[in-house]
Design an enzyme around this catalytic site. Sequence first.
Site, mmCIF file in Angstrom:
data_model
loop_
_atom_site.group_PDB
_atom_site.id
_atom_site.type_symbol
_atom_site.label_atom_id
_atom_site.label_comp_id
_atom_site.label_asym_id
_atom_site.label_seq_id
_atom_site.Cartn_x
_atom_site.Cartn_y
_atom_site.Cartn_z
ATOM 1 N NE ARG A 70 11.951 36.386 1.959
ATOM 2 C CZ ARG A 70 12.628 36.654 1.892
ATOM 3 N NH1 ARG A 70 13.579 37.396 2.308
ATOM 4 N NH2 ARG A 70 13.087 37.023 0.255
ATOM 5 C CD GLU B 180 9.159 41.785 5.575
ATOM 6 O OE1 GLU B 180 9.736 41.500 6.868
ATOM 7 O OE2 GLU B 180 10.331 41.943 4.427
ATOM 8 C CG HIS C 201 13.814 42.320 4.122
ATOM 9 N ND1 HIS C 201 12.147 41.315 3.407
ATOM 10 C CD2 HIS C 201 14.815 41.744 3.500
ATOM 11 C CE1 HIS C 201 13.008 41.011 3.155
ATOM 12 N NE2 HIS C 201 14.315 40.680 2.887
ATOM 13 C CG PHE D 106 18.707 43.550 0.426
ATOM 14 C CD1 PHE D 106 17.907 44.054 1.388
ATOM 15 C CD2 PHE D 106 19.169 44.354 -0.797
ATOM 16 C CE1 PHE D 106 16.558 44.600 0.956
ATOM 17 C CE2 PHE D 106 17.887 45.079 -0.680
ATOM 18 C CZ PHE D 106 16.951 45.539 0.202
HETATM 19 P P1 NAD Z 1 21.439 29.423 1.652
HETATM 20 O O1 NAD Z 1 20.156 28.405 0.596
HETATM 21 O O2 NAD Z 1 22.581 29.142 0.704
HETATM 22 O O3 NAD Z 1 20.980 27.974 2.607
HETATM 23 C C1 NAD Z 1 19.874 28.362 3.927
HETATM 24 C C2 NAD Z 1 20.237 27.066 4.472
HETATM 25 O O4 NAD Z 1 19.058 26.661 5.044
HETATM 26 C C3 NAD Z 1 20.713 25.756 3.908
HETATM 27 O O5 NAD Z 1 22.065 25.170 4.100
HETATM 28 C C4 NAD Z 1 19.384 24.920 3.826
HETATM 29 O O6 NAD Z 1 20.111 23.466 3.602
HETATM 30 C C5 NAD Z 1 19.071 24.726 5.251
HETATM 31 N N1 NAD Z 1 17.428 25.095 5.265
HETATM 32 C C6 NAD Z 1 16.271 24.566 4.538
HETATM 33 N N2 NAD Z 1 15.638 24.168 4.954
HETATM 34 C C7 NAD Z 1 15.931 24.187 6.309
HETATM 35 C C8 NAD Z 1 15.167 23.451 7.093
HETATM 36 N N3 NAD Z 1 13.869 22.986 7.414
HETATM 37 N N4 NAD Z 1 15.732 22.947 8.185
HETATM 38 C C9 NAD Z 1 17.697 24.001 8.645
HETATM 39 N N5 NAD Z 1 17.991 24.260 7.945
HETATM 40 C C10 NAD Z 1 16.901 24.775 6.747
HETATM 41 O O7 NAD Z 1 20.626 30.162 1.876
HETATM 42 P P2 NAD Z 1 21.357 32.117 1.898
HETATM 43 O O8 NAD Z 1 21.494 32.907 0.686
HETATM 44 O O9 NAD Z 1 22.163 31.447 3.416
HETATM 45 O O10 NAD Z 1 20.225 32.881 2.335
HETATM 46 C C11 NAD Z 1 18.751 31.970 3.617
HETATM 47 C C12 NAD Z 1 17.597 32.828 3.351
HETATM 48 O O11 NAD Z 1 18.201 34.229 3.523
HETATM 49 C C13 NAD Z 1 17.236 33.678 2.388
HETATM 50 O O12 NAD Z 1 16.210 32.281 2.279
HETATM 51 C C14 NAD Z 1 16.148 34.451 2.478
HETATM 52 O O13 NAD Z 1 14.739 34.258 2.321
HETATM 53 C C15 NAD Z 1 17.089 35.265 3.419
HETATM 54 N N6 NAD Z 1 17.503 36.579 2.752
HETATM 55 C C16 NAD Z 1 16.941 37.736 3.411
HETATM 56 C C17 NAD Z 1 18.058 38.968 3.295
HETATM 57 C C18 NAD Z 1 17.797 40.041 3.916
HETATM 58 O O14 NAD Z 1 17.687 41.423 3.649
HETATM 59 N N7 NAD Z 1 16.878 40.177 5.021
HETATM 60 C C19 NAD Z 1 19.100 39.045 2.212
HETATM 61 C C20 NAD Z 1 19.186 38.406 1.336
HETATM 62 C C21 NAD Z 1 18.244 36.960 1.860
#
Ligand code: NAD
Length: 360
Positions: free
Chosen positions: A249, A278, A317, A320
């Site tokens: 994000r 964005e 963005h 996905f």
């Molecule tokens: P997830 O919940 O499976 O993994 C997130 C990880 O981050 C977890 O292991 C959690 O313990 C860790 N975490 C949380 N807070 C933290 C911190 N302060 N410091 C360190 N680690 C921390 O999520 P995911 O499915 O892997 O997705 C991650 C992010 O990717 C989503 O939240 C979303 O914002 C983003 N995303 C972006 C797109 C895109 O199209 N660009 C698509 C899907 C998801």
Amino acid sequence: MVAQKNNAGQGKNGGQAPPKVANFEVEPWQRECLAARLRDLDLSFSPEPLNVQTVGQAAGAQVVTVFIRSEVTRQVVEQLPDLRLIATRSTGYDHIDLEACRERGIVVSNVPRYGENTVAEHTFGLILTLTRRIHQAYIRTSRGDFSLRGLEGIDLLGRTLGVVGVGRIGLHVVRIAKGFGMRVIAFDVARQPLIAEVLGFEYVPLDDVLRQADIVTLHVPLVPSTYHLMKRDRFALMKRGSYLINTARGAIVDTDALLWALDEGILAGAGLDVVEGEELAADEERLLAMPGAEEKMKMVIRQYVLMRRENVVLTPHMAFYSREAEERILETTVENVRSFLAGEPENVVSGKPKPEQKAA
Ligand code: NAD
């Protein structure tokens, strides 16, 4: 734009009217798919995001489905007195005011799994683009210039990748990195030692990830503790000539600090699928009328400054955005709506989860 309605199933047989489901940010093919799978409900579709300007299109809706450009603020929620479920067709839900929803007893569901491999693959798209200067080469060859001057890249084999946030997406990034023969170090607030052993990566503190990695890639959610996680003093720790990739994000990175790190030569480049503000760049007219327009304009200007740099690659963005992931998103969203209406909501991030279900 006026929402388009699907009349199927409305108050048939004099029975109870079917629940109203207002779908926002819907492309024609998604509309077709949702209309077929939820045909017994009172559906409306809009290509626009849900926000204070468009909320009238959801009047009377018990359910709304939205994507990430929607701004489901307290003000929006207040204008929808019948609303019971917000089903976001995304993993992230930082575009929804969860507190306002909780107060009203509105359930919020997401799509926790649909494209962890998809986002991880795009992450490597950005890494390879930057490290092999593919974006620069493309522009050059499209002008008929096939010289190699300034296009020397670096190998990934043997380099260190730093993964910040090793959840669903981060683990796929690790898997792919191992295929390239990279050393992987990672930081996460929750460790999974067994998985680390099996995939062959090492957990280290965040500062060590930043000090040691040739490429740092962000995969944490946007929550208060990760807002501007990458700020100036953290960039200052990074290896000279390293790269930053952000597909998580925009607001996880302080854009001013990122520009500083690029100017200082700390970063050799940045690959960004997400940038703070964005959503504003896509809608400059609305931006002018927004409260706090000045600060928001600055965000947009910073994006333009980033865009002009040869060593920054921006994508809109879209990490996905593969056909397979999109199909999985719609499938889960339909299940989220159905299970909610059946009184057994699934994939709940805020509201009343089933006793055995943990909110993400
Ligand atoms: P997830 O919940 O499976 O993994 C997130 C990880 O981050 C977890 O292991 C959690 O313990 C860790 N975490 C949380 N807070 C933290 C911190 N302060 N410091 C360190 N680690 C921390 O999520 P995911 O499915 O892997 O997705 C991650 C992010 O990717 C989503 O939240 C979303 O914002 C983003 N995303 C972006 C797109 C895109 O199209 N660009 C698509 C899907 C998801």
